[in-house]
Design an enzyme around this catalytic site. Sequence first.
Site, mmCIF file in Angstrom:
data_model
loop_
_atom_site.group_PDB
_atom_site.id
_atom_site.type_symbol
_atom_site.label_atom_id
_atom_site.label_comp_id
_atom_site.label_asym_id
_atom_site.label_seq_id
_atom_site.Cartn_x
_atom_site.Cartn_y
_atom_site.Cartn_z
ATOM 1 N N SER A 284 -6.063 -2.867 20.288
ATOM 2 C CA SER A 284 -7.121 -1.925 20.678
ATOM 3 C C SER A 284 -7.012 -1.322 22.068
ATOM 4 O O SER A 284 -7.769 -0.406 22.386
ATOM 5 C CB SER A 284 -8.481 -2.588 20.541
ATOM 6 O OG SER A 284 -8.880 -2.521 19.214
ATOM 7 N N LYS B 225 -15.834 -0.528 28.775
ATOM 8 C CA LYS B 225 -15.989 -0.588 27.317
ATOM 9 C C LYS B 225 -17.324 -1.254 26.991
ATOM 10 O O LYS B 225 -17.701 -2.247 27.636
ATOM 11 C CB LYS B 225 -14.820 -1.371 26.705
ATOM 12 C CG LYS B 225 -14.814 -1.369 25.180
ATOM 13 C CD LYS B 225 -13.537 -1.981 24.613
ATOM 14 C CE LYS B 225 -13.506 -1.966 23.100
ATOM 15 N NZ LYS B 225 -12.293 -2.539 22.526
ATOM 16 N N SER C 30 -9.737 0.026 18.947
ATOM 17 C CA SER C 30 -11.163 0.229 19.089
ATOM 18 C C SER C 30 -11.576 0.789 20.446
ATOM 19 O O SER C 30 -12.692 1.291 20.567
ATOM 20 C CB SER C 30 -11.908 -1.086 18.852
ATOM 21 O OG SER C 30 -11.556 -2.043 19.841
HETATM 22 N N1 GLN Z 1 -7.389 -2.463 14.661
HETATM 23 C C1 GLN Z 1 -7.448 -3.896 14.688
HETATM 24 C C2 GLN Z 1 -8.656 -4.380 13.949
HETATM 25 O O1 GLN Z 1 -9.392 -3.563 13.475
HETATM 26 C C3 GLN Z 1 -7.447 -4.393 16.102
HETATM 27 C C4 GLN Z 1 -8.714 -4.148 16.810
HETATM 28 C C5 GLN Z 1 -8.742 -4.691 18.199
HETATM 29 O O2 GLN Z 1 -7.696 -4.910 18.811
HETATM 30 N N2 GLN Z 1 -9.946 -4.968 18.679
HETATM 31 O O3 GLN Z 1 -8.891 -5.548 13.845
#
Ligand code: GLN
Length: 483
Positions: free
Chosen positions: A173, A74, A149
């Site tokens: 995410s 990532k 994400s």
């Molecule tokens: N969708 C959540 C956010 O936008 C979690 C994102 C994540 O786990 N990095 O904060």
Amino acid sequence: MTIKYKSIKEIKNMISNKEISNKEVIQEVFSLINEFQDLNAFITLNEENSIKKAEELDNNPSDLPLAGIPIAQKDLFCTKGLRTTCGSNILNNFIPPYSATVIENLENAGCISVGKTNMDEFAMGSSNETSFFGNVKNPWGKNLVPGGSSGGAASAVAAGLVPAATGTDTGGSIRQPASLCGITGIKPTYGRVSRWGMIAFASSLDQAGPMARTAEDCAFMLNEMCSHDEKDTTSLDNEIPDFQENLNSSLKGRKIGIVKDLDLSSLNDDVVEIYQNSLKEFESMGAELVDISLPHLSLSVPAYYVVAPAECSSNLSRFDGVKFGMRSEDAKDLEELYVKTRSEGFGDEVKRRILIGSYVLSAGYYDAYYKKAQQVRRLIKNDFENVFKNIDVIMTPTTRGPAFKIGSKGDDPIQMYLEDLFTISANLAGLPAMSLPNGNIENKPIGLQIIGNFLDENTILNFAHMFQNETNWHMYTPEGIIQ
Ligand code: GLN
């Protein structure tokens, strides 16, 4: 011999049986990445170095656990000498002088980091549409989001380009994109995996973990990712078990907590049916269902959207045009340099989070919002502590429905925030949780979430592996089932 859709275990066997050379594995990865370029799963490729490393392995075979295994990283993990953008324009040209501990651990175990995967900007999002580098597509439908994400990671694994990828999970995410792309992913207990060299979003919630086709591969990756790290003050010093050790333990008499406060009415009917079928599958393996109550669960999304932006507003203050990444060209003084760099460098969702975070931390509102959210977080953690006295795991659907259309939720941040309705509580409580494929709705995969007790990754991996022994949902690919 192709490596497409193969697991880590299968590629390892192919290499050691000399059915394929290390170089051929890596060459195929890059030709697949090229063929599936329109998924936009990668931001930066590491082709030359990867081929070189594979050639070295062909000349000097190694018995390291991940020797020659291609892994997609990532783009939130710093990689020495390899561009690391975190999906943001502000880090468009950032080349880190060091690698994150996770990257070092995996590379020390022999893996080949083939490239950096696309992601929501600074990991803020649930659809991969906030990336500066364009949205990622879901291999199950090119008009669908892959989730976020870690959407690039999920898309690359689901399309069979690589057997596994690293992800990070602050509120869901790893699990939500794993669910939407039909793969398996685990967020370990907070502190299990070092955060050193991970670009911070919300430091008390961020945790890295593996995304792969099977629970077995996740366990294998986790064995190499975890370490106690003095460079991360929140890194746990507890003994690290062999995560593959009890994958096959019997589930007879083991207890699955079913959350009775969970409001299933807002869910797609098929999701509920698929969830209930999975529970029956576990019962047929001898597990028992136990009703549990997590009375503060419904407060997890609101508490998260105070705590996470608060921490992000503080973490992102380091991006000022001076220390890292891009700098606005035409600023006349320091103040203007900050304003212009941040205005040009950050996207809308990141700006929204910084604004919310600065607001809830401001002197007049700190008690009303930030302090209150921390108190709610404690109540959620206490609820989990209580129920885990009597059960082994908790199961919920991972998401409310399957992958949605690109652009369909972009205008409504609240709808997007609700994507993590079931996943966020595990981050607030620091607990390990995973998602594995458990059904398809109109040829779109969905996942089952298994939450475990503190430091008890082995139990959730055990439940997931036993499910994958009995069912074949993890064998489905966008091109059909693997025979
Ligand atoms: N969708 C959540 C956010 O936008 C979690 C994102 C994540 O786990 N990095 O904060």
